[in-house]
Design a protein around this motif. Structure first.
Motif, PDB file in Angstrom:
ATOM      1  N   GLY A   1      24.757  62.106   4.711  1.00 30.56           N
ATOM      2  CA  GLY A   1      25.336  61.902   3.677  1.00 30.56           C
ATOM      3  C   GLY A   1      25.818  60.296   4.019  1.00 30.56           C
ATOM      4  N   GLU A   2      27.100  59.138   3.612  1.00 26.27           N
ATOM      5  CA  GLU A   2      27.554  57.931   3.390  1.00 26.27           C
ATOM      6  C   GLU A   2      27.308  57.462   4.530  1.00 26.27           C
ATOM      7  N   LYS A   3      27.682  58.053   5.916  1.00 24.60           N
ATOM      8  CA  LYS A   3      27.434  57.602   7.219  1.00 24.60           C
ATOM      9  C   LYS A   3      26.342  57.025   7.405  1.00 24.60           C
ATOM     10  N   GLU A   4      25.274  57.595   7.215  1.00 23.56           N
ATOM     11  CA  GLU A   4      23.771  57.437   7.036  1.00 23.56           C
ATOM     12  C   GLU A   4      23.637  55.902   6.347  1.00 23.56           C
ATOM     13  N   ALA A   5      23.290  56.370   5.053  1.00 22.05           N
ATOM     14  CA  ALA A   5      23.404  55.076   4.545  1.00 22.05           C
ATOM     15  C   ALA A   5      23.644  54.098   4.845  1.00 22.05           C
ATOM     16  N   LYS A   6      24.956  53.730   5.097  1.00 21.79           N
ATOM     17  CA  LYS A   6      25.321  52.639   5.556  1.00 21.79           C
ATOM     18  C   LYS A   6      24.694  52.288   6.801  1.00 21.79           C
ATOM     19  N   ARG A   7      24.338  53.539   7.597  1.00 19.84           N
ATOM     20  CA  ARG A   7      23.211  52.490   8.912  1.00 19.84           C
ATOM     21  C   ARG A   7      22.435  51.942   8.321  1.00 19.84           C
ATOM     22  N   LEU A   8      21.427  52.577   6.822  1.00 19.98           N
ATOM     23  CA  LEU A   8      20.129  52.546   6.824  1.00 19.98           C
ATOM     24  C   LEU A   8      20.217  50.750   5.685  1.00 19.98           C
ATOM     25  N   SER A   9      21.598  51.043   5.226  1.00 20.23           N
ATOM     26  CA  SER A   9      21.239  49.671   4.268  1.00 20.23           C
ATOM     27  C   SER A   9      21.829  48.240   5.533  1.00 20.23           C
ATOM     28  N   GLU A  10      22.357  48.509   6.740  1.00 14.92           N
ATOM     29  CA  GLU A  10      22.956  47.233   7.562  1.00 14.92           C
ATOM     30  C   GLU A  10      21.347  47.064   8.423  1.00 14.92           C
ATOM     31  N   ILE A  11      20.163  47.814   8.115  1.00 12.66           N
ATOM     32  CA  ILE A  11      18.940  47.771   8.772  1.00 12.66           C
ATOM     33  C   ILE A  11      17.886  47.374   7.356  1.00 12.66           C
ATOM     34  N   VAL A  12      18.313  47.382   6.021  1.00 10.88           N
ATOM     35  CA  VAL A  12      17.822  46.889   4.721  1.00 10.88           C
ATOM     36  C   VAL A  12      18.498  45.327   4.754  1.00 10.88           C
ATOM     37  N   VAL A  13      19.881  44.643   5.188  1.00 11.69           N
ATOM     38  CA  VAL A  13      20.477  43.954   5.128  1.00 11.69           C
ATOM     39  C   VAL A  13      19.520  42.729   6.834  1.00 11.69           C
ATOM     40  N   GLU A  14      19.397  43.558   7.337  1.00  5.56           N
ATOM     41  CA  GLU A  14      18.601  42.968   8.404  1.00  5.56           C
ATOM     42  C   GLU A  14      17.044  42.371   8.010  1.00  5.56           C
ATOM     43  N   ILE A  15      16.685  42.943   8.031  1.00  2.40           N
ATOM     44  CA  ILE A  15      15.425  42.955   7.072  1.00  2.40           C
ATOM     45  C   ILE A  15      14.858  41.532   6.256  1.00  2.40           C
ATOM     46  N   LEU A  16      16.314  41.629   4.972  1.00  2.00           N
ATOM     47  CA  LEU A  16      16.027  40.698   3.778  1.00  2.00           C
ATOM     48  C   LEU A  16      16.706  39.419   4.763  1.00  2.00           C
ATOM     49  N   LYS A  17      17.321  39.156   5.922  1.00  4.56           N
ATOM     50  CA  LYS A  17      17.781  37.910   6.319  1.00  4.56           C
ATOM     51  C   LYS A  17      16.547  37.215   6.873  1.00  4.56           C
ATOM     52  N   LYS A  18      15.667  38.575   7.470  1.00  2.00           N
ATOM     53  CA  LYS A  18      14.458  38.170   8.351  1.00  2.00           C
ATOM     54  C   LYS A  18      13.339  37.054   7.152  1.00  2.00           C
ATOM     55  N   THR A  19      13.553  37.821   6.221  1.00  2.00           N
ATOM     56  CA  THR A  19      12.332  37.031   5.494  1.00  2.00           C
ATOM     57  C   THR A  19      12.496  35.956   4.743  1.00  2.00           C
ATOM     58  N   HIS A  20      12.070  34.896   4.153  1.00  2.00           N
ATOM     59  CA  HIS A  20      11.499  33.708   4.077  1.00  2.00           C
ATOM     60  C   HIS A  20      12.308  32.991   2.670  1.00  2.00           C
ATOM     61  N   VAL A  21      12.677  34.306   1.824  1.00  2.00           N
ATOM     62  CA  VAL A  21      13.548  34.344   0.338  1.00  2.00           C
ATOM     63  C   VAL A  21      14.697  33.830   0.814  1.00  2.00           C
ATOM     64  N   THR A  22      15.228  33.154   0.316  1.00  2.55           N
ATOM     65  CA  THR A  22      16.990  32.152  -0.121  1.00  2.55           C
ATOM     66  C   THR A  22      17.284  32.993  -0.565  1.00  2.55           C
ATOM     67  N   VAL A  23      16.553  33.053  -2.314  1.00  2.00           N
ATOM     68  CA  VAL A  23      17.775  34.260  -2.459  1.00  2.00           C
ATOM     69  C   VAL A  23      16.433  35.430  -3.371  1.00  2.00           C
ATOM     70  N   PRO A  24      17.048  36.751  -2.972  1.00  6.44           N
ATOM     71  CA  PRO A  24      16.175  37.705  -3.153  1.00  6.44           C
ATOM     72  C   PRO A  24      16.049  37.549  -4.300  1.00  6.44           C
ATOM     73  N   GLU A  25      15.175  38.655  -5.166  1.00  8.13           N
ATOM     74  CA  GLU A  25      15.468  39.389  -6.199  1.00  8.13           C
ATOM     75  C   GLU A  25      15.346  40.881  -6.451  1.00  8.13           C
ATOM     76  N   VAL A  26      16.453  41.549  -7.486  1.00  9.36           N
ATOM     77  CA  VAL A  26      16.805  43.438  -7.030  1.00  9.36           C
ATOM     78  C   VAL A  26      15.355  43.638  -6.508  1.00  9.36           C
ATOM     79  N   GLU A  27      13.999  43.556  -7.058  1.00 11.35           N
ATOM     80  CA  GLU A  27      12.997  44.267  -7.105  1.00 11.35           C
ATOM     81  C   GLU A  27      12.705  44.332  -5.614  1.00 11.35           C
ATOM     82  N   GLN A  28      12.634  42.589  -5.016  1.00 16.22           N
ATOM     83  CA  GLN A  28      12.484  42.576  -3.379  1.00 16.22           C
ATOM     84  C   GLN A  28      13.420  43.417  -2.831  1.00 16.22           C
ATOM     85  N   ILE A  29      14.555  43.202  -2.734  1.00 19.19           N
ATOM     86  CA  ILE A  29      15.151  44.796  -2.383  1.00 19.19           C
ATOM     87  C   ILE A  29      14.710  46.041  -2.825  1.00 19.19           C
ATOM     88  N   GLN A  30      14.718  45.864  -3.727  1.00 18.81           N
ATOM     89  CA  GLN A  30      14.399  48.321  -3.976  1.00 18.81           C
ATOM     90  C   GLN A  30      12.906  48.233  -2.862  1.00 18.81           C
TER      91      GLN A  30
END
Length: 703
Positions: free
Chosen positions: A39-68
């Motif tokens: 459900g949506e609760k797990e989707a929110k949990r996983l999205s937090e992980i995605v965001v944290e991974i993106l923050k740790k990359t060296h890319v200042t402005v990530p592209e849509v494809e990178q996020i996916q």
């Protein structure tokens, strides 16, 4: 060093936009929900992980494809391999859609379904002299909404109120909650007619007949939408003509003149011209009229219907004789057995769909303007009964988008109905009319035809098979709600803007109810606008789970029902073998891979009994001011007795008209089930005129 904050992302077109974590949540949840994985609760949990991974990359402005890419990796790392696969397929499908959009050459900021874009490009977006679009969907909806809202300047609304209304109108169209008739989409903001339905008088004189033919040509060329006529006042063939000393050629001869005119003058270059011909059952030429379209080669621009009174239908029931009356003299010319007339009508309708029937007494029992005389004819599709020179503009609410958490969102339906009623009432003022007498009637009666579409889609989402008592109950409840809300909205508009000018000729004066519009609801077939809305047509069941719809071009548009696709994925039978069988047959019946409950839910038009089709039409008619355009689809195996049963039942249940179509009984049909080959086996009916722009015309001296 603390992880950076994500504030922006780069879209595929290179533009920089604000970062929105909710879009990540929705993408994950959509993939999971398609498999009922979490459900949506797990989707929110996983999205937090995605965001944290993106923050740790060296890319200042990530592209849509990178996020996916990160979303895919995160799903797989969490052990959701099937969801990751679904997300990969989602990405692939999105990429295919982007390529399709790119091939259409349309800037689509609204992210409309691809079939919506095809319909808009083919029929409604403004084009240059070479046939290339010069506006996109956003610009089209802004043009229509602002021009309609500006009408209220005439009634003293403030600038803020007008802006709010314009924004409301835009939102209805952009989110496909309400789509007005095609004339609105083409002409609003540019000038021109916004009406779809017309009826012209045909009196018993050469002057009247040719004046109507001239007016019909003007309407067809400028407005489109077609014209309805009742030819019953014209003296029969062979009757004496005192002015010339000769004999009359009868009404059917003049139908041929109009038919020839229709074939020459296209509807503003958008559609072929079309007409409705009505002849009352007691006219001496009734047998010739019934046979007029036999073989399907003559009067190809006409729909034909017999005008039947209760007297005629009761005579059919009794098998008694029925008098044919000369309209010029009022004298009886001949007597025929009513059942015999009915037998011929139904056998020819079985053969190729014509003639239909219009029930005159059923209709005039609810005539809102008896002071203007009886209603005798309809527009070409039968949903609008109109007095001579009367007119109506159309628009439809999309019920498919009004199911929330398995229930009908009546609060939103109320809001849409009220806003759409104002929209269409304003359309009466904004519209230009091709003939002065039509202008007088349009503004005198202020008819609007607010209808619905997406009813079959709504039922599927509610889990209600179309051919069940629960579906009939839902039909009555929904239409009563729309009709009552439109009535109240019109009463409020009357307080604000005044009653319609012909109010004193209406039933509302005796009722002591102030009303802005003489009639408010009508259910149209919604051919192209249902494609814009990406919804099922009108109140029809789904024609097939996979089908080709030929109202855009000769090849047509191939559809696979979106709700079936979603349900197949959720229930684990979405595979090439199942899709291949469905595409081949258009039906789910007797497919062992598909649960019986789902087979019943996706029942198609030809799998529903003809009698039930009639019952559904009657259920909606109980709460519709005007009438309903619905085809009683019949399988090829249907008999002439089946047609008789449908026509008689329609009259008994209070329908105002009936049209049948037996599958395969014509060389051309609008819908064809299954995938077919490449579309060459199907043709169009009353569809877009294929005109080559002058700048693209090719010239050759070769034979």
């Amino acid at each position: 060093m603390s992880p950076k904050t994500l504030t922006t992302i780069k879209k595929r077109d290179g533009s920089i936009v604000a970062f929105d974590k909710d879009r990540i949540i929705r993408a994950i949840f959509k993939a999971a929900d398609s498999l009922s994985a979490f459900g949506e609760k797990e989707a929110k949990r996983l999205s937090e992980i995605v965001v944290e991974i993106l923050k740790k990359t060296h890319v200042t402005v990530p592209e849509v494809e990178q996020i996916q890419d990160v979303i895919e990796q995160c799903l797989m790392a969490a052990g959701y391999y099937d969801v990751a696969k679904a997300f990969i397929l989602y990405r692939k499908n999105r990429e295919q859609r982007r390529e399709e959009r790119k091939s259409l050459g349309i800037d689509d900021a609204l992210e409309l379904p691809i079939n919506s874009l095809r319909a808009l490009k083919a029929r409604h977006l403004r084009k240059d002299a070479s046939g290339n679009p010069i506006e996109n969907p956003t610009q089209l909806f802004e043009r229509v909404s602002s021009s309609i809202a500006d009408v209220d300047k005439r009634y003293g609304l403030s600038k803020k109120e007008i802006v709010n209304n314009a924004e409301g109108f835009f939102e209805l169209m952009a989110k496909r909650k309400f789509i007005p008739g095609g004339s609105y989409l083409r002409n609003a903001g540019f000038g021109g007619p916004l009406s779809n339905c017309h009826v012209l008088p045909i009196e018993d004189s050469i002057e009247s007949i040719y004046e109507s033919i001239k007016q019909s040509a003007i309407i067809t060329q400028r407005a489109g939408g077609g014209v309805g006529y009742n030819f019953s006042r014209i003296r029969p063939a062979g009757d004496f003509v005192e002015s010339s000393g000769g004999l009359s050629t009868g009404p059917i001869s003049f139908m041929h003149v109009i038919d020839a005119s229709n074939q020459v003058i296209g509807m503003g270059g958008h559609r072929k011209a079309a007409s409705m011909a009505v002849l009352n059952a007691n006219h001496p030429d009734i047998l010739d009229f019934i046979h007029a379209k036999r073989g399907g080669k003559n009067l190809t621009t006409f729909n034909v219907s017999v005008g039947a009174t209760d007297t005629f239908m009761k005579a059919v029931q009794k098998g008694s004789d029925f008098d044919l009356i000369n309209p010029r003299t009022g004298a009886k010319v001949h007597t025929l057995n009513a059942e015999g007339i009915f037998d011929i009508m139904t056998s020819l309708a079985w053969d190729n769909g014509d003639p239909g029937m219009l029930f005159l007494d059923n209709t005039n029992k609810t005539n809102p303007l008896p002071g203007l005389g009886p209603l005798e004819s309809t527009n070409i599709c039968g949903e609008q009964w109109l007095h001579p020179f009367d007119v109506c503009n159309l628009g439809s609410i999309n019920l498919a988008v009004l199911v929330k958490d398995g229930k009908i969102d009546y609060k939103e339906l109320e809001r849409i109905t009220i806003l759409a009623s104002r929209f269409m009432d304003n359309g009466v003022d904004l519209s230009e009319y091709p003939v002065e007498k039509i202008t007088e009637m349009a503004k005198g009666n202020r008819r609007i035809g607010l209808g619905i579409m997406g009813f079959a889609d709504m039922l599927i989402q509610l889990g209600i098979p179309y051919n069940t008592p629960k579906a009939l109950k839902t039909a009555e409840e929904v239409m009563k709600f729309v009709n009552d809300t439109a009535f109240n909205a019109s009463a409020e508009l009357a307080k604000e803007k005044g009653v319609f000018p012909h109010y004193d000729l209406s039933i509302y004066k005796k009722m002591k109810v102030k009303m802005r519009n003489a009639a408010r609801t009508s259910i149209a077939p919604t051919g192209s606008i249902s494609m814009v809305a990406n919804a099922s047509s009108g109140i029809e069941p789904i024609f097939a789970v996979a089908f080709r719809k030929n109202v855009v071009d000769a090849k047509g548009v191939f559809y696979v029902n979106q709700y079936f696709e979603d349900m197949a994925k959720k229930n684990g039978f979405y595979n090439d073998e199942v899709l291949g069988e469905v595409s081949k047959h258009g039906s789910l019946q007797n497919n062992k891979e598909i649960p019986e409950k789902i087979q019943k839910l996706f029942v198609t038009a030809h799998e529903i009994s003809p009698a039930f089709h009639v019952k559904m039409q009657a259920a909606f008619q109980k709460h519709t001011d005007n009438a309903i355009s619905k085809t009683i689809n019949m399988p090829n195996s249907a008999t002439i007795d089946d047609v008789k049963e449908v026509y008689m039942l329609s009259w008994k249940l209070g329908c105002k008209g009936v049209t049948i179509y037996r599958d395969g009984s014509r060389d051309m049909q609008v819908l064809s089930s299954g995938s077919g080959s490449s579309g060459e086996d199907t043709q169009m009916i009353q569809s877009k005129v294929n005109l080559t722009p002058l700048g693209k015309r090719e010239y050759s001296l070769d034979n």
